[in-house]
Write an enzyme that holds these catalytic residues in place. Structure first.
Site, PDB file in Angstrom:
ATOM      1  N   HIS A  46       0.827  -1.199   0.000  1.00  0.00           N
ATOM      2  CA  HIS A  46       0.000   0.000   0.000  1.00  0.00           C
ATOM      3  C   HIS A  46       0.867   1.257   0.000  1.00  0.00           C
ATOM      4  O   HIS A  46       1.319   1.697   1.048  1.00  0.00           O
ATOM      5  CB  HIS A  46      -0.903   0.001   1.222  1.00  0.00           C
ATOM      6  CG  HIS A  46      -1.817  -1.188   1.294  1.00  0.00           C
ATOM      7  ND1 HIS A  46      -1.388  -2.437   1.681  1.00  0.00           N
ATOM      8  CD2 HIS A  46      -3.138  -1.320   1.008  1.00  0.00           C
ATOM      9  CE1 HIS A  46      -2.396  -3.281   1.638  1.00  0.00           C
ATOM     10  NE2 HIS A  46      -3.466  -2.649   1.238  1.00  0.00           N
ATOM     11  N   HIS A  77      -2.347  -1.056   7.076  1.00  0.00           N
ATOM     12  CA  HIS A  77      -1.905  -1.191   5.683  1.00  0.00           C
ATOM     13  C   HIS A  77      -0.805  -0.184   5.346  1.00  0.00           C
ATOM     14  O   HIS A  77      -0.119  -0.333   4.357  1.00  0.00           O
ATOM     15  CB  HIS A  77      -3.084  -1.074   4.723  1.00  0.00           C
ATOM     16  CG  HIS A  77      -3.867   0.189   4.890  1.00  0.00           C
ATOM     17  ND1 HIS A  77      -4.918   0.304   5.778  1.00  0.00           N
ATOM     18  CD2 HIS A  77      -3.766   1.396   4.293  1.00  0.00           C
ATOM     19  CE1 HIS A  77      -5.415   1.526   5.711  1.00  0.00           C
ATOM     20  NE2 HIS A  77      -4.736   2.212   4.815  1.00  0.00           N
ATOM     21  N   PRO A 134      -6.854  -5.343  10.400  1.00  0.00           N
ATOM     22  CA  PRO A 134      -8.318  -5.349  10.458  1.00  0.00           C
ATOM     23  C   PRO A 134      -8.766  -4.005  11.044  1.00  0.00           C
ATOM     24  O   PRO A 134      -8.404  -3.673  12.188  1.00  0.00           O
ATOM     25  CB  PRO A 134      -8.618  -6.522  11.395  1.00  0.00           C
ATOM     26  CG  PRO A 134      -7.399  -7.406  11.295  1.00  0.00           C
ATOM     27  CD  PRO A 134      -6.262  -6.441  11.159  1.00  0.00           C
ATOM     28  N   GLY A 155     -11.207   4.375   6.965  1.00  0.00           N
ATOM     29  CA  GLY A 155     -11.773   3.046   7.189  1.00  0.00           C
ATOM     30  C   GLY A 155     -11.859   2.695   8.662  1.00  0.00           C
ATOM     31  O   GLY A 155     -12.838   2.104   9.119  1.00  0.00           O
ATOM     32  N   HIS A 179      -4.050   3.128  -3.475  1.00  0.00           N
ATOM     33  CA  HIS A 179      -4.235   2.613  -2.115  1.00  0.00           C
ATOM     34  C   HIS A 179      -3.523   1.288  -1.885  1.00  0.00           C
ATOM     35  O   HIS A 179      -2.694   1.179  -0.991  1.00  0.00           O
ATOM     36  CB  HIS A 179      -5.727   2.435  -1.803  1.00  0.00           C
ATOM     37  CG  HIS A 179      -5.973   1.572  -0.609  1.00  0.00           C
ATOM     38  ND1 HIS A 179      -5.864   2.031   0.676  1.00  0.00           N
ATOM     39  CD2 HIS A 179      -6.274   0.249  -0.499  1.00  0.00           C
ATOM     40  CE1 HIS A 179      -6.103   1.042   1.525  1.00  0.00           C
ATOM     41  NE2 HIS A 179      -6.352  -0.045   0.836  1.00  0.00           N
ATOM     42  N   ARG A 189     -20.790 -20.569  36.180  1.00  0.00           N
ATOM     43  CA  ARG A 189     -20.568 -19.107  36.185  1.00  0.00           C
ATOM     44  C   ARG A 189     -20.436 -18.604  37.619  1.00  0.00           C
ATOM     45  O   ARG A 189     -19.709 -17.641  37.887  1.00  0.00           O
ATOM     46  CB  ARG A 189     -21.698 -18.366  35.454  1.00  0.00           C
ATOM     47  CG  ARG A 189     -23.038 -18.479  36.120  1.00  0.00           C
ATOM     48  CD  ARG A 189     -24.076 -17.558  35.494  1.00  0.00           C
ATOM     49  NE  ARG A 189     -25.411 -17.923  35.936  1.00  0.00           N
ATOM     50  CZ  ARG A 189     -26.403 -17.074  36.144  1.00  0.00           C
ATOM     51  NH1 ARG A 189     -26.231 -15.789  35.916  1.00  0.00           N
ATOM     52  NH2 ARG A 189     -27.580 -17.487  36.535  1.00  0.00           N
ATOM     53  N   GLU A 210     -19.492  -5.313  23.031  1.00  0.00           N
ATOM     54  CA  GLU A 210     -18.623  -6.485  23.114  1.00  0.00           C
ATOM     55  C   GLU A 210     -17.361  -6.310  22.276  1.00  0.00           C
ATOM     56  O   GLU A 210     -16.274  -6.727  22.675  1.00  0.00           O
ATOM     57  CB  GLU A 210     -19.368  -7.748  22.650  1.00  0.00           C
ATOM     58  CG  GLU A 210     -20.601  -8.104  23.467  1.00  0.00           C
ATOM     59  CD  GLU A 210     -21.834  -7.315  23.059  1.00  0.00           C
ATOM     60  OE1 GLU A 210     -21.765  -6.536  22.074  1.00  0.00           O
ATOM     61  OE2 GLU A 210     -22.876  -7.465  23.729  1.00  0.00           O
ATOM     62  N   PHE A 258     -22.718 -13.893  22.400  1.00  0.00           N
ATOM     63  CA  PHE A 258     -22.258 -12.597  21.924  1.00  0.00           C
ATOM     64  C   PHE A 258     -20.747 -12.544  21.731  1.00  0.00           C
ATOM     65  O   PHE A 258     -20.199 -11.494  21.357  1.00  0.00           O
ATOM     66  CB  PHE A 258     -22.798 -11.489  22.818  1.00  0.00           C
ATOM     67  CG  PHE A 258     -24.299 -11.501  22.865  1.00  0.00           C
ATOM     68  CD1 PHE A 258     -25.020 -11.654  21.685  1.00  0.00           C
ATOM     69  CD2 PHE A 258     -24.998 -11.418  24.051  1.00  0.00           C
ATOM     70  CE1 PHE A 258     -26.413 -11.707  21.710  1.00  0.00           C
ATOM     71  CE2 PHE A 258     -26.387 -11.470  24.079  1.00  0.00           C
ATOM     72  CZ  PHE A 258     -27.089 -11.613  22.906  1.00  0.00           C
ATOM     73  N   HIS A 273     -23.639 -18.605  30.158  1.00  0.00           N
ATOM     74  CA  HIS A 273     -24.899 -18.939  29.481  1.00  0.00           C
ATOM     75  C   HIS A 273     -24.565 -19.692  28.201  1.00  0.00           C
ATOM     76  O   HIS A 273     -24.889 -19.279  27.106  1.00  0.00           O
ATOM     77  CB  HIS A 273     -25.715 -17.665  29.213  1.00  0.00           C
ATOM     78  CG  HIS A 273     -26.155 -16.966  30.470  1.00  0.00           C
ATOM     79  ND1 HIS A 273     -25.259 -16.469  31.396  1.00  0.00           N
ATOM     80  CD2 HIS A 273     -27.390 -16.701  30.971  1.00  0.00           C
ATOM     81  CE1 HIS A 273     -25.923 -15.922  32.408  1.00  0.00           C
ATOM     82  NE2 HIS A 273     -27.213 -16.056  32.179  1.00  0.00           N
ATOM     83  N   HIS A 297     -30.231 -15.938  21.902  1.00  0.00           N
ATOM     84  CA  HIS A 297     -29.290 -15.848  23.018  1.00  0.00           C
ATOM     85  C   HIS A 297     -28.627 -17.190  23.344  1.00  0.00           C
ATOM     86  O   HIS A 297     -27.753 -17.234  24.207  1.00  0.00           O
ATOM     87  CB  HIS A 297     -30.006 -15.311  24.265  1.00  0.00           C
ATOM     88  CG  HIS A 297     -30.329 -13.847  24.189  1.00  0.00           C
ATOM     89  ND1 HIS A 297     -30.977 -13.292  23.119  1.00  0.00           N
ATOM     90  CD2 HIS A 297     -30.071 -12.815  25.040  1.00  0.00           C
ATOM     91  CE1 HIS A 297     -31.130 -11.987  23.315  1.00  0.00           C
ATOM     92  NE2 HIS A 297     -30.577 -11.674  24.468  1.00  0.00           N
TER      93      HIS A 297
END
Lengths: 695, 695
Positions: B31, B71, B120, B161, B265, B360, B414, B440, B464, B476
């Site tokens: 790049h 990048h 990312p 981005g 780019h 838990r 999250e 999640f 859970h 869920h």
């Protein structure tokens, strides 16, 4: 502006509230807080604005209402029941029970009137953006002056949690850019979340935030003030150029002793508090599932209003059908999800021209061929269109001034892209596809899951599907993504090996009306497979098939592969053919293959043949399903590296050499085992119909 | 305010640019656009502000610099090389090649001076938020008046981005709330992305957006104006109460014929354009990897400045060590990631009290016990702390006015939670844990992956963990998440069965210095396992072990399970014990078990025993790794449903009954197979040491 009967409004609102908390109490599970707080806003919308017909939840021009805060489901069920949807009081009594139509969070397809499966926060908001895009797009394509045949609002109710999720920002930014004037968001701002006040982590200036993204902001208005809420919605509806958000300051658990406490969010109030709440709301404290007749009658008015609204629209449609008969027919067929007759013919015969080609390139060709036949195939990429080959040539980009455009610029927003695609599919009238690098499917897991759960025809174009991506390195090289997608129930994952299989994959994806499909495509050119000498790529439709075998009858060794590893597997097979009867199986889709009849599967992978080698440039985990404890997998069980692709395939040992070595090893082991095995009498051997010691 | 030599600045900037594009050209991949555009801002920061010591990249009080726009790696490598890091010109020549220290995107641990693995988009930004939190937290804990021993800035460079990704909004909202005054973001706003102008999908008012999230906004400034950029950074540094963003209007591909075009780019400029660019930038057009000596000497000044800075700090540390010897020792040990001696003793013996308990809950107890010993264990939940049992009791919440707090309210975010946890771990000095519902985990796949790739000790508390979640329903209820996490290389996944195994899981997670661990925990109480009669839970540290066996010697049947399905598997085993010699294997962690020596694995799962049944309330896919083609899996291969948990376990057939039925079936098949098998002579049988027909 409305003929207001404030007392009746309050009666109806409190009836909804009491019914909602009864649901939760009966189930001894659920969320009473949001229904109590949101009831006035939801009532105002449904009573004064929402155009819908409880007797025909599928009326195509209905306003869409999405409850993004899906945990407030009890309120939605109360609304659906009392406004006359086919949702009985018994169903309400069975809230959150096995087999009921009133699950913990709204599920599309299960309950009439539920537009989207919600609960995972932020999703419903982005779904609504997608619905509003579909409406705008269809209107641009089908409406004519004086013929606004597609013309409805999309309303979405969101909670604090919805707006904390990143996907809501991504989707809001796009909605603002696209000028979705008929998208109206009601924000239930109650300032309370599970861990306490939103002040601890969400003190943002929401108005300013949405303004920065080109939304029109209304309020804050008092969540108990029906007139103020109605005025804000009127104002929002008046803004044609921007989506609108109405900030409603509400009180979670309103009327209950736990009002404004996190405790009322996600647990039943308890019988005593339910009684106290009802008393406070002016309802009989002990009557459960009771609705004052005056309130019930008023809310049931939706049935008559809805019938009239739909009839009025039907008249317009009839007239439209007379003036534009073809378009009317097409519109309705599109909305039913029907593809134009003969669409498959757009795809050239599955067997391609035998030249090396990247499957992403083959996919781009298939897409463009299909797009000509299916002019409501629309979609785009998360800013990787030139790499994903997802652009439909000679078509405009969707934009506020080009709402008919078929190419959608999602920007680097994979999550919203997935959720907006769900909204497009939920609305109907378009078939959405979306693309990004396979690695970044990780950013959009939740919407993929919800597409699968909701049975939505969404097509994912995931390119750069392995270390074949090369120099960009491990952050961009998928390793575990293929298995992770295969793990999602109801998602059809297809990793074609060549242009022929890619065409079949696209055909399969489009024909699959009730579920999403992920196409897993290479960056690099895959070697040509000479289909004249091999099985036809058409067989890929079965998910797996025998590509080639060196000898007749039951093979000694089976090599399995998908995508770019099929050609190397074939090369390995040819290398081993001197030693044994070797079969090469193409397995582009585990889902499709596993759905085949047992005898077909047995014909491809005979149970008795245990010398099996799988080759795939991804996690080996999962392939044991096909190679068992006695087979071997040439896979990649670490992250990738930055280097040219060819070098990586060498270093990671996922080519023909490794497949051949593993195969040879299994053949040797098999020979040793045979030699060591006790030889039974010849007649028994013959009776069993196979060589002894095998199996 | 600086003694400015504008000509020298420009020379150095252009040297960085030319070197960066040479890297890309040599690799024929990469790049060039962002390095050309960002060079002045990056140079200004590094030359005027960044406190770092190229000779000691691990100096704990260095300013952190994160290149979120990974990048632009060529620019970072050019900076590292020219400012004197141990990164040779040869490494630069090997950009993006196998085995080099200059991969396509920056990788932490591989290249000295690289603070975070980025690429990312959005991740690096959120990582920087986590780093700034760590700095603020450590400063609050360790600094004393006149002893600002922890005192550095965190700088992050982001692209368009990065700011489109939802995670950046989530993290920004938290950074604003937490008043991270020493976090400064340089936003490279070039208005161009791969699909064209950002106008098509990102016309947001960035200043207003960040203001709405309690940031201080500086600029826009001209990206070519070093003085203006420096002034803005000075202003940003002066704001103590809020994080700052400096908007830098730059020109992608500056100086090249492709300036301001998407084409520059992500692809090399080509030899001709490289030459033209160098000419324009006043460098010899044909000299590759050439840096004018004046520029090189100037940039190498960082070495001397850095040594001085570090020496000055060392003096302060020495003095601090005299005044606060214990704290100094503890601080340095913490920063090295060392846990206090004897920390394991915090956990009660692994075998618990044998009472039914949700894992838990057991996890919450373990966490709290550990937190007392390890006072730099900090973390929280995405607004589910009461459900995840992730709160450290009697400790404050982290906030702008309580920067020493150990409980972090992430809100319903999250994704940012995961990425901020990575930032905490990258910074060091704290051990982060984060929690949410297992479902999640889908919202935070990318940061989990990057934690695994970067070898970060981050602990995920995913509760859970199955249909045991009950009434909240399929949205869920995790089904595919367990397999999807197991698929991530380097992530240790542990699903303990009882309190004892849960304690072992926490111990394992903390002891695992170089990688993340996911604890998979039940909502519902798991039946007690009477460890006096069963194997000790301590064995869970090996990932898998024989919990119980009905007879001696080699078993006829093996039942495998994890977590809440272990007790039902045991019940099934006891039921089948009359018919056969049944073994029950607890397999809480595939990763840990697969890492055991082959003979241990064989002792738990003898290869010859093929009658194997796995029970787990998740996808059956993957378990074939342990049960093979001849075994069976009681799993769940569809989405869940809304109902009380007990009913769901019944309906989904993942309990003792199903395990026993599958086991009985395999025993029958085995008996039939034995009966049908040819009987070899007795002496052969004896020689093989096992009944014939088996295997």
């Amino acid at each position: 502006m409305f003929s207001v009967n404030a007392k009746l409004d309050q009666l109806a609102i409190n009836a909804l509230r009491c019914l909602a908390i009864d649901l939760v109490q009966a189930a001894n599970s659920g969320h009473p807080g949001a229904p109590l707080g949101m009831a006035p806003a939801a009532y105002t919308l449904w009573d004064r604005f929402l155009r819908h017909n409880p007797r025909d939840p599928h009326w195509v021009n209905r306003d869409r209402f999405v409850l993004s805060a899906g945990h407030a489901s009890a309120l939605l069920y109360a609304l659906l029941h009392l406004t006359g949807y086919d949702l009985s009081l018994d169903e309400l009594r069975n809230f959150r029970q096995w087999g009921s139509k009133t699950p913990g969070h709204p599920e599309r397809g299960l309950t009439p009137g539920v537009e989207a499966t919600t609960g995972p926060l932020g999703q419903g908001f982005a779904n609504a953006v997608g619905m509003a895009v579909a409406e705008k797009w269809l209107a641009a394509r089908f409406n004519h002056p004086g013929h606004d045949i597609v013309d409805h609002f999309t309303y979405v109710m969101v909670s604090d949690g919805d707006l904390e999720e990143g996907v809501s920002y991504e989707a809001a930014s796009l909605a603002g850019r696209w000028g979705l004037g008929k998208l109206i968001c009601l924000y239930d701002c109650n300032g309370i979340q599970i861990e306490g006040s939103t002040h601890t982590n969400f003190p943002d200036d929401i108005g300013r935030r949405f303004q920065s993204m080109n939304w029109d902001v209304h309020g804050p208005v008092d969540g108990e003030n029906v007139a103020a809420i109605a005025d804000a919605i009127v104002a929002a509806r008046g803004v044609a150029e921007h989506p609108s958000i109405v900030i409603v300051k509400s009180s979670i658990g309103y009327g209950s002793p736990l009002a404004d406490c996190p405790a009322c969010h996600g647990a039943p109030l308890g019988a005593e508090n339910v009684a106290k709440t009802k008393e406070k709301l002016g309802q009989p404290a002990t009557a459960a599932f009771f609705t004052p007749e005056e309130a019930a009658a008023h809310l049931r008015g939706a049935v008559e209003r809805g019938a009239k609204e739909q009839a009025r629209w039907q008249t317009r449609l009839d007239y439209y059908g007379k003036v534009f008969p073809d378009m009317a027919k097409r519109l309705l067929a599109q909305l039913r999800g029907e593809l134009p007759a003969g669409w498959e013919a757009a795809l050239s015969g599955g067997d391609g021209d035998g030249k090396p080609v990247a499957t992403r390139v083959a996919s781009g060709r298939a897409l463009n061929a299909l797009a000509k036949k299916i002019d409501f195939l629309i979609g785009g990429s998360a800013d990787l269109a030139p790499s994903n080959n997802t652009e439909i040539k000679n078509e405009d980009f969707f934009a506020d001034d080009k709402p008919w455009g078929r190419n959608i610029h999602f920007g680097v927003r994979e999550h919203a892209m997935g959720a907006i695609a769900n909204g497009l599919a939920l609305h109907g009238g378009v078939v959405p596809y979306v693309g990004t690098f396979l690695t970044f499917a990780d950013y959009m897991r939740e919407p993929i899951r919800l597409a699968a759960m909701s049975g939505l025809r969404v097509i994912y174009v995931f390119t750069h599907d392995s270390i074949g991506l090369g120099e960009d390195g491990p952050t961009h090289q998928p390793i575990e993504q293929l298995l992770s997608l295969r793990a999602i129930p109801g998602l059809c994952v297809i990793r074609p090996a060549d242009a022929g299989e890619t065409a079949v994959a696209w055909r399969t994806a489009l024909a699959r009306e009730n579920g999403p499909t992920a196409l897993i495509l290479t960056r690099q050119a895959t070697p040509a497979l000479d289909r004249r000498k091999l099985a036809s790529a058409e067989q890929a439709a079965r998910g797996g098939y025998v590509l080639w075998q060196s000898g007749e009858g039951r093979p000694d060794l089976i090599l399995l592969a998908s995508g770019s590893e099929l050609a190397p597997a074939l090369a390995a097979g040819e290398r081993l053919a001197a030693e044994a009867n070797v079969r090469v199986v193409s397995l582009p889709s585990w889902d499709l293959f596993d759905a085949q009849p047992a005898d077909y599967r047995e014909s491809v992978l005979p149970e008795a043949v245990r010398a099996r080698v799988a080759v795939e440039a991804g996690r080996s985990l999962g392939w044991e399903r096909y190679v068992g404890l006695d087979g071997a997998v040439a896979g990649i069980d670490r992250f990738g590296a930055s280097a040219p692709a060819a070098r990586l395939f060498e270093e990671f040992h996922v080519g023909a050499a490794q497949a051949a070595a593993l195969g040879a090893d299994l053949l040797k082991r098999r020979a040793r085992k045979r030699a060591a095995a006790p030889r039974p009498p010849a007649q028994l051997d013959a009776a069993a119909g196979k060589p002894a010691g095998e199996g």
